[in-house]
Design an enzyme around this catalytic site. Sequence first.
Site, PDB file in Angstrom:
ATOM      1  N   LYS A 104      28.380  53.873  43.330  1.00 55.93           N
ATOM      2  CA  LYS A 104      26.934  53.854  43.557  1.00 55.93           C
ATOM      3  C   LYS A 104      26.604  54.494  44.895  1.00 55.93           C
ATOM      4  O   LYS A 104      25.643  55.267  45.022  1.00 55.93           O
ATOM      5  CB  LYS A 104      26.452  52.403  43.536  1.00 55.93           C
ATOM      6  CG  LYS A 104      24.956  52.247  43.348  1.00 55.93           C
ATOM      7  CD  LYS A 104      24.616  52.389  41.887  1.00 55.93           C
ATOM      8  CE  LYS A 104      23.157  52.062  41.626  1.00 55.93           C
ATOM      9  NZ  LYS A 104      22.864  51.994  40.190  1.00 55.93           N
ATOM     10  N   ALA A 111      17.028  40.308  26.742  1.00 52.19           N
ATOM     11  CA  ALA A 111      16.057  39.672  27.638  1.00 52.19           C
ATOM     12  C   ALA A 111      16.689  39.365  28.985  1.00 52.19           C
ATOM     13  O   ALA A 111      16.333  38.386  29.644  1.00 52.19           O
ATOM     14  CB  ALA A 111      15.497  38.401  26.999  1.00 52.19           C
ATOM     15  N   TYR A 133      29.046  56.859  73.733  1.00 51.07           N
ATOM     16  CA  TYR A 133      29.367  55.463  73.992  1.00 51.07           C
ATOM     17  C   TYR A 133      28.990  55.146  75.435  1.00 51.07           C
ATOM     18  O   TYR A 133      27.996  55.640  75.942  1.00 51.07           O
ATOM     19  CB  TYR A 133      30.846  55.208  73.663  1.00 51.07           C
ATOM     20  CG  TYR A 133      31.163  53.746  73.451  1.00 51.07           C
ATOM     21  CD1 TYR A 133      30.414  52.966  72.568  1.00 51.07           C
ATOM     22  CD2 TYR A 133      32.191  53.141  74.150  1.00 51.07           C
ATOM     23  CE1 TYR A 133      30.690  51.623  72.383  1.00 51.07           C
ATOM     24  CE2 TYR A 133      32.488  51.792  73.968  1.00 51.07           C
ATOM     25  CZ  TYR A 133      31.723  51.036  73.080  1.00 51.07           C
ATOM     26  OH  TYR A 133      31.992  49.702  72.904  1.00 51.07           O
ATOM     27  N   GLU A 155      22.846  45.049  43.036  1.00 49.19           N
ATOM     28  CA  GLU A 155      23.580  45.695  41.949  1.00 49.19           C
ATOM     29  C   GLU A 155      24.468  44.691  41.222  1.00 49.19           C
ATOM     30  O   GLU A 155      25.178  43.898  41.855  1.00 49.19           O
ATOM     31  CB  GLU A 155      24.452  46.808  42.538  1.00 49.19           C
ATOM     32  CG  GLU A 155      25.081  47.712  41.507  1.00 49.19           C
ATOM     33  CD  GLU A 155      24.076  48.666  40.882  1.00 49.19           C
ATOM     34  OE1 GLU A 155      24.374  49.184  39.793  1.00 49.19           O
ATOM     35  OE2 GLU A 155      23.016  48.905  41.473  1.00 49.19           O
ATOM     36  N   ASN A 176      26.509  50.602  26.574  1.00 46.17           N
ATOM     37  CA  ASN A 176      27.696  51.429  26.816  1.00 46.17           C
ATOM     38  C   ASN A 176      28.959  50.595  26.674  1.00 46.17           C
ATOM     39  O   ASN A 176      28.994  49.457  27.128  1.00 46.17           O
ATOM     40  CB  ASN A 176      27.647  52.019  28.241  1.00 46.17           C
ATOM     41  CG  ASN A 176      27.089  53.423  28.256  1.00 46.17           C
ATOM     42  OD1 ASN A 176      27.424  54.242  27.415  1.00 46.17           O
ATOM     43  ND2 ASN A 176      26.241  53.703  29.217  1.00 46.17           N
TER      44      ASN A 176
END
Length: 398
Positions: free
Chosen positions: A102, A203, A47, A144, A295
């Site tokens: 994730k 789609a 620092y 995401e 799923n």
Amino acid sequence: MAAEIIHPNTQDTVDPVDAVFALHRGGKMEIRATVPVRDADDLSLAYTPGVARVCTAIAEQPDLVNDYTWKSNVVAVVTDGTAVLGLGDIGPEASLPVMEGKAILFKQFGGVDAVPIALACTEVDEIVETVVRLAPSFGGVNLEDISAPRCFEIERRLQDALDIPIFHDDQHGTAIVTTAALWNAAKVTGREIGSLRAVISGAGAAGIAIAKMLVAAGIGDVSVCDRRGVVHEGRGDLTDVKAEIAALTNRTGVQGSLNDALKGADVFIGVSGGTVPEEAVATMAEGCFIFAMANPNPEIHPEVAHKYAAVVATGRSDFPNQINNVLAFPGIFAGALQVRATRITEGMKLAAAKALAAVVADELTAQKVIPSPFDQRVAPAVTKAVAEAARAEGVARL
């Protein structure tokens, strides 16, 4: 006595020592220092006053930020919580367990640091502006669980605005792993991908991306189906995104419902949910491939699929041939960050798919057309292929 946890959707009482809730309590990740701060000397280096020298150097030569901060190895995992797994629009706070998950997959499988960022906005302009303002802190952005069709415009506008990789995993990760599995399914059955006619149920983000990648990979033909049936140029109700995909696909001119499209088809790819009746499955070509990836309930249950198909894949870990995005995104970002790529190109995505398919090329069976997510060969192979493709396509800075 521990407090009971009430699930907000079902109002079911959850056991506070339930293994899932126990694992998630307090979150699944933390920030950890990579340098010690043991005494005044360490403090002065990490620092003030030492850090001022690094700041000044970066101000004079901005590219040094990649060498002297974590920027070149950190990804923002960005969501607005509108299309979370199979849960739908549950909002940014409820999306955080998925975004944390994730992030730890990035680290575990690709060695890439990732930060979950859940946004309290859903308008395209607001999301784009917010991510652009955050971008100086990151080497890449993984979009995401953002609902279609907004996800397409958000990704395109961010890539136009920024010089770092932007990657919507729900689109491209799924497409890359699906393409790799299809290449190997064709190989193990002695066929060529150019001889196959595929039908995609769905789609949305994944379905559109899969269709585009299969066209780029040389598929014989592919038709995309939404709730109203086959997406074709003769329909007057198409969005701009669907009109674009209609122009690229359905060379044989199939029309009608999903069931109509399946007659004689060589490949079914499900990314939509719902159930395909067995009578329709029975009309597919002999020795067909069924990739039913919804799923937790595949569009065609493997017990039914195996009656008709030579190769069956799902999105579930309890059946062979799991189409899992974790096979793609850690290595893709690792490769892109390694060479400080400015974007992730179509060539890089195809290179990732080829590398993924090649991992099990000498071990192919109908039950193994794609590696396990825990196969330690996967991430290095994808990383290497993506880095090489970035250099070949002129988007690498190293």
